[in-house]
Design a protein around this motif. Structure first.
Motif, short mmCIF file in Angstrom:
data_model
loop_
_atom_site.label_atom_id
_atom_site.label_comp_id
_atom_site.label_asym_id
_atom_site.label_seq_id
_atom_site.Cartn_x
_atom_site.Cartn_y
_atom_site.Cartn_z
N LEU A 1 0.85 -1.18 0.00
CA LEU A 1 0.00 0.00 0.00
C LEU A 1 0.89 1.24 0.00
N LEU A 2 0.62 2.17 -0.92
CA LEU A 2 1.45 3.36 -1.06
C LEU A 2 0.91 4.50 -0.20
N THR A 3 1.07 4.36 1.10
CA THR A 3 0.69 5.43 2.01
C THR A 3 1.93 6.29 2.28
N GLU A 4 1.73 7.43 2.92
CA GLU A 4 2.86 8.33 3.19
C GLU A 4 3.93 7.65 4.04
N SER A 5 3.49 6.90 5.06
CA SER A 5 4.46 6.23 5.94
C SER A 5 5.19 5.09 5.23
N THR B 1 7.85 6.54 2.82
CA THR B 1 9.01 7.01 3.58
C THR B 1 9.87 5.84 4.04
N ARG B 2 9.23 4.77 4.51
CA ARG B 2 9.96 3.59 4.98
C ARG B 2 10.72 2.94 3.81
N PHE B 3 10.07 2.84 2.66
CA PHE B 3 10.70 2.25 1.48
C PHE B 3 11.92 3.07 1.05
N ARG B 4 11.76 4.39 0.99
CA ARG B 4 12.86 5.25 0.54
C ARG B 4 14.09 5.09 1.44
N GLY B 5 13.88 5.09 2.76
CA GLY B 5 14.99 4.94 3.68
C GLY B 5 15.67 3.59 3.56
N GLY B 6 14.87 2.52 3.50
CA GLY B 6 15.43 1.17 3.39
C GLY B 6 16.13 0.94 2.07
N TYR B 7 15.60 1.49 1.00
CA TYR B 7 16.19 1.29 -0.33
C TYR B 7 17.55 1.99 -0.42
N ARG B 8 17.63 3.24 0.12
CA ARG B 8 18.91 3.96 0.10
C ARG B 8 19.94 3.27 1.00
N GLU B 9 19.46 2.71 2.12
CA GLU B 9 20.37 2.02 3.04
C GLU B 9 20.99 0.79 2.38
N LEU B 10 20.19 0.09 1.56
CA LEU B 10 20.67 -1.13 0.90
C LEU B 10 21.52 -0.83 -0.32
N PHE B 11 21.13 0.18 -1.10
CA PHE B 11 21.74 0.36 -2.42
C PHE B 11 22.43 1.71 -2.61
N GLY B 12 22.46 2.54 -1.56
CA GLY B 12 23.15 3.82 -1.68
C GLY B 12 22.36 4.81 -2.52
N ASN B 13 23.05 5.51 -3.39
CA ASN B 13 22.43 6.53 -4.22
C ASN B 13 21.41 5.89 -5.16
N ASP C 1 18.01 8.15 -10.52
CA ASP C 1 17.75 7.55 -11.84
C ASP C 1 17.30 6.09 -11.75
N ASP C 2 16.87 5.66 -10.58
CA ASP C 2 16.32 4.30 -10.44
C ASP C 2 14.81 4.39 -10.66
N PRO C 3 14.27 3.76 -11.72
CA PRO C 3 12.84 3.91 -12.05
C PRO C 3 11.91 3.45 -10.92
N LEU C 4 12.27 2.35 -10.24
CA LEU C 4 11.45 1.84 -9.14
C LEU C 4 11.42 2.85 -8.00
N TYR C 5 12.59 3.35 -7.61
CA TYR C 5 12.69 4.30 -6.50
C TYR C 5 11.93 5.59 -6.82
N GLU C 6 12.09 6.08 -8.03
CA GLU C 6 11.43 7.33 -8.42
C GLU C 6 9.91 7.17 -8.47
N ALA C 7 9.44 6.02 -8.97
CA ALA C 7 8.00 5.79 -9.07
C ALA C 7 7.37 5.72 -7.68
N VAL C 8 7.96 4.93 -6.79
CA VAL C 8 7.41 4.78 -5.44
C VAL C 8 7.48 6.12 -4.69
N SER C 9 8.58 6.86 -4.87
CA SER C 9 8.73 8.16 -4.20
C SER C 9 7.62 9.12 -4.62
N ALA C 10 7.16 8.98 -5.87
CA ALA C 10 6.09 9.84 -6.38
C ALA C 10 4.71 9.29 -6.06
#
Length: 228
Positions: free
Chosen positions: A174-178, A181-193, A196-205
């Motif tokens: 479910l794409l709720t605000e929380s 935010t949790r996905f963005r933090g965990g994704y950056r922690e695992l993969f760094g920068n 230009d990652d399509p998955l990260y940009e789509a979920v962030s939006a």
């Protein structure tokens, strides 16, 4: 085998509640999402398991493959109060409904054909929630839900009237605000920068991306199993 067992149980033990929990039809970290029909059946079972059983209700039988039983699922708290009931004659805010459908995994479409799709055309809203055999058409008069009709997705013709519609989530993500935010933090922690990652940009939006279900642990603080 599961389908044969399901048919047999419903014939020989009609008083039992038989719930089916199928496995995803894609491999881990595939670039495909599981089929909407499979997700709909999984979510219907999870919602019914999360709801408290009535005293004296018949015992449940849950049918699942080993793969389905091993795979972790979102916490039951996500589904305990997940169902939203819309009844004929009630006041309905289209903007709220559109936002609710987007957050709960529904995808906007021109013509509603599969579970998890919805379309808004003025005072008409077509949607296909899990657990219903056919899509539903909501007809609004101003802000009032005037009629709820089921219709054939192929011919688009009405097949019957309904007094209410039960809206369930159509995705285990479910794409709720929380959760974003949790996905963005965990994704950056695992993969760094993650630029230009399509998955990260789509979920962030706040937009759904094909295959995003495979990153389920990043959207929730914890996961559970079917046995939980």
């Amino acid at each position: 085998r599961l389908e044969r067992l399901q048919d047999g149980l419903r014939f020989f033990a009609p008083d039992r509640e038989v719930l089916v929990f199928p496995a995803w039809d894609c491999l881990p970290y595939d670039r495909l999402s599981p089929h909407p029909d499979i997700v709909a059946e999984r979510l219907e079972t999870l919602v019914r398991l999360a709801a408290p059983r009535k005293p004296g209700a018949p015992a449940r039988v849950i049918l699942a493959s080993v793969g389905a039983a091993l795979q972790k699922v979102p916490p039951r708290s996500l589904y305990a109060e997940a169902a939203v009931v819309l009844r004929r004659g009630q006041t309905l805010d289209v903007a709220w409904l559109t936002r609710f459908l987007g957050e709960n995994g529904y995808g906007r479409a021109e013509t509603v054909m599969e579970p998890g799709e919805f379309a808004v055309r003025g005072g008409l809203i077509d949607l296909f929630p899990p657990g219903t055999p056919e899509p539903l058409r909501l007809d609004l008069f101003g802000d009032t839900l005037e009629t709820v009709r089921s219709f054939d997705p192929m011919s688009q013709r009405s097949t019957g009237m309904r007094e209410e519609v039960v809206l369930l989530p159509v995705s285990e993500v479910l794409l709720t605000e929380s959760s974003i935010t949790r996905f963005r933090g965990g994704y950056r922690e695992l993969f760094g920068n993650a630029a230009d990652d399509p998955l990260y940009e789509a979920v962030s939006a706040g937009q759904r991306h094909v295959g995003m279900e495979h990153w389920l642990p990043l959207f929730h603080e914890r996961l559970e199993t079917l046995l939980d």
